[in-house]
Design an enzyme around this catalytic site. Structure first.
Site, PDB file in Angstrom:
ATOM      1  N   HIS A  42       0.831  -1.207   0.000  1.00  0.00           N
ATOM      2  CA  HIS A  42       0.000   0.000   0.000  1.00  0.00           C
ATOM      3  C   HIS A  42       0.866   1.258   0.000  1.00  0.00           C
ATOM      4  O   HIS A  42       1.258   1.755   1.049  1.00  0.00           O
ATOM      5  CB  HIS A  42      -0.883  -0.028   1.252  1.00  0.00           C
ATOM      6  N   HIS A  44       1.564   5.272  -2.025  1.00  0.00           N
ATOM      7  CA  HIS A  44       1.122   6.335  -2.944  1.00  0.00           C
ATOM      8  C   HIS A  44       2.385   7.072  -3.380  1.00  0.00           C
ATOM      9  O   HIS A  44       2.837   7.970  -2.678  1.00  0.00           O
ATOM     10  CB  HIS A  44       0.181   7.310  -2.240  1.00  0.00           C
ATOM     11  N   ASN A  76      -5.048   6.737  -6.964  1.00  0.00           N
ATOM     12  CA  ASN A  76      -5.637   8.079  -6.792  1.00  0.00           C
ATOM     13  C   ASN A  76      -4.650   9.172  -7.204  1.00  0.00           C
ATOM     14  O   ASN A  76      -4.228   9.980  -6.399  1.00  0.00           O
ATOM     15  CB  ASN A  76      -6.131   8.289  -5.354  1.00  0.00           C
ATOM     16  N   HIS A 167     -10.811   1.132   0.493  1.00  0.00           N
ATOM     17  CA  HIS A 167     -10.741   2.144   1.538  1.00  0.00           C
ATOM     18  C   HIS A 167     -12.161   2.219   2.109  1.00  0.00           C
ATOM     19  O   HIS A 167     -13.061   2.765   1.481  1.00  0.00           O
ATOM     20  CB  HIS A 167     -10.312   3.499   0.956  1.00  0.00           C
ATOM     21  N   HIS A 221      -6.180  -0.764   5.599  1.00  0.00           N
ATOM     22  CA  HIS A 221      -5.958   0.039   6.811  1.00  0.00           C
ATOM     23  C   HIS A 221      -7.103  -0.008   7.809  1.00  0.00           C
ATOM     24  O   HIS A 221      -7.721   1.014   8.102  1.00  0.00           O
ATOM     25  CB  HIS A 221      -5.572   1.488   6.477  1.00  0.00           C
ATOM     26  N   ASP A 294       0.828   2.413   3.838  1.00  0.00           N
ATOM     27  CA  ASP A 294      -0.010   3.528   3.363  1.00  0.00           C
ATOM     28  C   ASP A 294       0.846   4.794   3.257  1.00  0.00           C
ATOM     29  O   ASP A 294       0.458   5.874   3.711  1.00  0.00           O
ATOM     30  CB  ASP A 294      -1.227   3.750   4.261  1.00  0.00           C
ATOM     31  N   HIS A 298       3.088  14.146   1.878  1.00  0.00           N
ATOM     32  CA  HIS A 298       2.737  15.525   1.514  1.00  0.00           C
ATOM     33  C   HIS A 298       3.894  16.403   1.974  1.00  0.00           C
ATOM     34  O   HIS A 298       4.595  16.049   2.925  1.00  0.00           O
ATOM     35  CB  HIS A 298       1.457  15.975   2.228  1.00  0.00           C
TER      36      HIS A 298
HETATM   37 ZN   LIG Z   1      -3.744   4.726   1.006  1.00  0.00          ZN
END
Ligand SMILES: [Zn+2]
Length: 411
Positions: A42, A44, A76, A167, A221, A294, A298
């Site tokens: 998982h 991003h 995403n 999710h 999660h 996860d 940012h």
């Molecule tokens: Zn995620």
């Protein structure tokens, strides 16, 4: 040739391992332990569309620094990975960036479920990890909020033998609570807006649909005691329901907002200490199958905005293994369990080509998580300042030896 001599293994037999190299080097590894390299199911890595937060060059370096040689990336993005065209374009960028970084990181991609592009799911022929569904809005625009669309996704998944990874937060409950709680300024309100009832209700719905369609569902999660309870019951009935939790839900709680504010804001949010305990119990009895980071970076500028503007998500790929090894040295988890959670079970849930990558760890190494040492582009960690015992020293990817301290492959 680089040779690690006298390595400890999980079977308690000592091993000697050799890998091709320009140098002839023998490393006394008698204090080190060899474990299977991690698969992070998982992440991003933010490509395409947000390469100011992360890209596959920094992401791959962060992965290897954390003992991870295979990642599963979420859809995403901007644009989202929800059409064949976008899937192919995304793969092309990833392959280019990994080539530039000279890191042949292994990866799989999820295909995003989008109400306007559901037909595309049927057209994907290549190997993908599965179909990713956002039942509640999170980062990005992917969202399946209508039951009829969710039903369609499950039907398609069954027909095309894909796993549905979810999710699981109920969008209706989230938006009602947001309205009711108004404009909050305190980051701790994040856990009140995204209340546990949203997660529990979504998991109930998923278990019902998995049963109805005889589908394989991977609930990502999970963060509450109640979700663990529902999944445990589903498993006892023999359903193909799998569960992931994250290091932040295991090692942080809603008490951490006071010190870290929006830097511990993620979706689903942090819960109570009793939930942390329940997650460890669920790991212990096999209800939770996997741990995924996860990893959702940012920038500091983004996170420094007031609550309400600051985005949700925290980085984590570099700290999964040290956090788990530290828990192991405290007697909370066995090494065998760590191996199952971070490698073997993921290989069983998502079909990967098998490989023999490994990570060489020092269970006695004590080090603080420091932002300056991190390889992720965002340059911070919610675990910064934690003193952990047990760290990766070398990561072996496709017989190439990566030295964690130096952040590069040995020649
Ligand atoms: Zn995620």
């Amino acid at each position: 040739m680089i040779t690690f001599r006298n390595l400890k293994t999980l079977s308690r037999k000592r091993a000697t391992l050799s890998f091709p190299s320009q140098d002839a080097r023998i490393i006394d590894a008698s204090d080190f332990l060899m474990l299977p390299a991690l698969i992070d199911g998982h992440v991003h890595f933010r490509i395409p569309g947000a390469d100011h937060k992360e890209d596959w060059k920094t992401g791959a370096l962060a992965a290897l620094s954390g003992g991870v040689t295979c990642v599963v990336d979420m859809p995403n993005n901007h644009p989202p990975c929800h059409t064949l065209h976008h899937l192919h374009a995304k793969k092309k960028i990833i392959d280019q960036q990994l080539k530039q970084a000279a890191i042949p990181l292994r990866y799989q991609l999820y295909f995003g479920a989008d109400p306007r592009h559901l037909k595309e799911i049927a057209q994907v022929e290549e190997c993908i990890a599965g179909i990713k569904v956002f039942m509640g809005a999170s980062t990005g625009e992917l969202l399946i909020s209508k039951d009829a669309d969710l039903e369609k996704v499950f039907q398609l998944a069954r027909i095309h033998d894909r796993i549905v990874a979810v999710h699981a937060e109920d969008e209706q409950i989230l938006s009602e609570r947001k309205k009711a709680l108004g404009d909050c300024k305190d980051p701790a309100h994040h856990s009140l807006i995204r209340d546990r009832s949203a997660a529990i209700s979504a998991v109930e719905k998923l278990i019902y649909l998995a049963h109805k369609h005889d589908a394989k569902v991977f609930i990502l999660h999970i963060s509450t005691k109640e979700e663990a309870h529902l999944i445990r019951q589903a498993k006892q009935k023999g359903m193909r329901v799998y569960a992931e939790t994250t290091p932040h839900h295991l090692f942080l709680s809603d008490a951490d907002y006071a010190a870290h504010g929006t830097y511990v804001q993620m979706n689903p949010p942090l819960r109570k200490v009793r939930d942390q305990e329940a997650l460890f119990e669920a790991i212990d009895d096999g209800t939770i199958d996997t741990i995924g980071s996860d990893h959702a970076p940012h920038t500091r500028e983004e996170k420094d905005q007031p609550f309400g503007k600051a985005p949700s998500g925290v980085p984590g790929i570099e700290t999964v293994l040290p956090l788990l090894l530290n828990a192991c040295t405290q007697g909370k988890l066995s090494l065998e369990k760590i191996t199952r959670l971070t490698r073997r079970n993921i290989e069983n849930i998502i079909p990967f080509p098998l490989h023999d990558d490994c990570v060489i760890v020092d269970l006695e190494k004590i080090q603080t998580v420091q932002n300056e040492r991190l390889k992720t582009k965002c340059g911070w960690s919610p675990f910064s300042g934690m003193l952990l015992k047990g760290w990766p020293i070398y990561t072996i990817l496709n017989k190439q030896v990566f030295e964690v301290e130096r952040g590069q492959f040995l020649p």
